[in-house]
Design a protein around this motif. Structure first.
Motif, PDB file in Angstrom:
ATOM      1  N   UNK A   1      29.669   9.848  49.218  1.00 17.83           N
ATOM      2  CA  UNK A   1      28.833   9.350  50.301  1.00 17.83           C
ATOM      3  C   UNK A   1      27.503  10.098  50.360  1.00 17.83           C
ATOM      4  N   UNK A   2      26.564   9.514  51.108  1.00 12.93           N
ATOM      5  CA  UNK A   2      25.237  10.111  51.306  1.00 12.93           C
ATOM      6  C   UNK A   2      24.590  10.481  49.968  1.00 12.93           C
TER       7      UNK A   2
ATOM      8  N   UNK B   1      28.404   5.498  47.667  1.00 13.57           N
ATOM      9  CA  UNK B   1      27.359   4.865  48.462  1.00 13.57           C
ATOM     10  C   UNK B   1      26.406   5.886  49.073  1.00 13.57           C
ATOM     11  N   UNK B   2      25.257   5.399  49.480  1.00 14.48           N
ATOM     12  CA  UNK B   2      24.312   6.241  50.200  1.00 14.48           C
ATOM     13  C   UNK B   2      24.637   6.342  51.675  1.00 14.48           C
ATOM     14  N   UNK B   3      25.574   5.527  52.136  1.00 18.01           N
ATOM     15  CA  UNK B   3      25.961   5.526  53.542  1.00 18.01           C
ATOM     16  C   UNK B   3      26.886   6.699  53.860  1.00 18.01           C
ATOM     17  N   UNK B   4      27.110   6.906  55.152  1.00 19.46           N
ATOM     18  CA  UNK B   4      28.093   7.904  55.568  1.00 19.46           C
ATOM     19  C   UNK B   4      29.496   7.314  55.431  1.00 19.46           C
ATOM     20  N   UNK B   5      30.496   8.167  55.478  1.00 20.53           N
ATOM     21  CA  UNK B   5      31.869   7.678  55.408  1.00 20.53           C
ATOM     22  C   UNK B   5      32.200   6.833  56.634  1.00 20.53           C
ATOM     23  N   UNK B   6      31.710   7.239  57.805  1.00 19.79           N
ATOM     24  CA  UNK B   6      31.981   6.489  59.037  1.00 19.79           C
ATOM     25  C   UNK B   6      31.438   5.069  58.939  1.00 19.79           C
ATOM     26  N   UNK B   7      30.230   4.926  58.400  1.00 17.39           N
ATOM     27  CA  UNK B   7      29.628   3.601  58.239  1.00 17.39           C
ATOM     28  C   UNK B   7      30.431   2.751  57.265  1.00 17.39           C
ATOM     29  N   UNK B   8      30.892   3.369  56.181  1.00 18.29           N
ATOM     30  CA  UNK B   8      31.667   2.646  55.168  1.00 18.29           C
ATOM     31  C   UNK B   8      32.977   2.125  55.748  1.00 18.29           C
ATOM     32  N   UNK B   9      33.675   2.972  56.481  1.00 18.85           N
ATOM     33  CA  UNK B   9      34.942   2.563  57.097  1.00 18.85           C
ATOM     34  C   UNK B   9      34.707   1.414  58.072  1.00 18.85           C
TER      35      UNK B   9
END
Length: 310
Positions: free
Chosen positions: A149-150, A118-126
């Motif tokens: 990520x990112x 994903x383009x999101x951060x790991x924190x956002x995904x969790x």
């Protein structure tokens, strides 16, 4: 007895098919004349052979069916699913895609491993998956999970350990930050799990309230932001009503040979390190995990085409 007499008269059913039919016909004629109600020897032998052939075919068919069932039982089940978030699990406004979520739940319930790309951060995904409440397998996306990520700038492997980190060119970051201040274009710098910006804006706030990123921290100056940490991704919002193509063209020319510009949505662009992409990050991760093209992979979202050509 009739069968033997016919042999003595010169009939031989073993010579050819025609001879067999001729002898069988003569045998049946004599037996009918004698009012014999049974079958001739040739006919009986033929019927027995036919029955035996059918039985043999039946046994072979049953055996083949058993083999197929056995093969199906021992077929390697789907082992990994590649999954994105934006445009797959949810749209860019934060709405959920129930069909994709349902498919993911079914896969997880059968023990399939999920790899987030994903383009999101790991924190956002969790945080996103905790809010979706995937109870089938607990925290199947966590700080110990592998993932990309990112946009491929950060890759975590076994036990969640970092295996790849790409950093944006410092000059590109500086130029983008100056442009952001001058034109009041909202910009967010991703420094692994932390998001930084130079001024508050409703679009920036949406990253936290809708897209589950960590709260964006406002820095006092460009120097402070650049000194905070290396940057893996820049996200720029076109706050005007125009399409972000103009913004993309400007930064593509500005960062030529130094960074890669991706148009993510009608009003946003991502700037990531040169030669960085989600597909490239996925290849790095699969190599790290020892997952080859022979493994049973599938995808939900953007990676079906890539997997079909793996």
């Amino acid at each position: 007895m009739v069968h033997g007499l016919l042999h003595l008269l010169g009939f031989d059913h073993e010579v050819s098919k025609v001879a067999e039919e001729e002898m069988e016909k003569e045998e049946e004629h004599i037996l009918n004349t004698l009012e014999w109600r049974g079958k001739g020897l040739i006919k009986s032998a033929y019927d027995i052979a036919t029955v035996m052939e059918h039985l043999q075919n039946s046994v072979e068919a049953d055996s083949n069916i058993e083999k197929v069932i056995l093969q199906e039982k021992h077929q390697p089940k789907l082992s990994h699913i590649i999954c994105d978030i934006d445009g797959t699990i949810m749209d860019y406004e934060g709405g959920l895609h129930e069909k994709s979520i349902g498919s993911l739940r079914e896969a997880i319930a059968t023990g399939v491993n999920v790899i987030m790309v994903t383009g999101k951060s790991r924190a956002s995904t969790i945080r996103t998956f905790k809010l979706l409440d995937f109870r089938e397998k607990g925290d199947f996306i966590s700080e110990t999970s592998p993932g990309v990520f990112l946009q491929g700038s950060l890759i975590y492997g076994r036990d969640g350990k970092k295996v790849h980190r790409a950093e944006l060119d410092l000059d590109v970051c500086k130029e983008a930050l100056l442009y952001s201040l001058k034109h009041r274009i909202p910009l967010v710098a991703y420094c692994e799990e932390q998001c930084l910006t130079l001024f508050e804006h409703p679009f920036v706030e949406l990253l936290h309230t809708v897209h589950n990123e960590n709260k964006v921290k406002v820095m006092h100056s460009i120097e402070d932001l650049l000194e905070y940490s290396s940057i893996q991704k820049l996200l720029l919002f076109d706050s005007t009503k125009e399409d972000s193509s103009v913004l993309r063209q400007h930064f593509s020319e500005l960062s030529r040979g130094k960074a890669h510009v991706i148009k993510m949505h009608s009003n946003t662009i991502d700037i990531v390190p040169l030669n960085t992409s989600k597909g490239g990050g996925l290849r790095i991760l699969l190599d790290h995990l020892g997952i080859t093209k022979d493994c049973d992979l599938d995808s939900i979202g953007d990676y079906t085409r890539w997997l079909s050509n793996k």
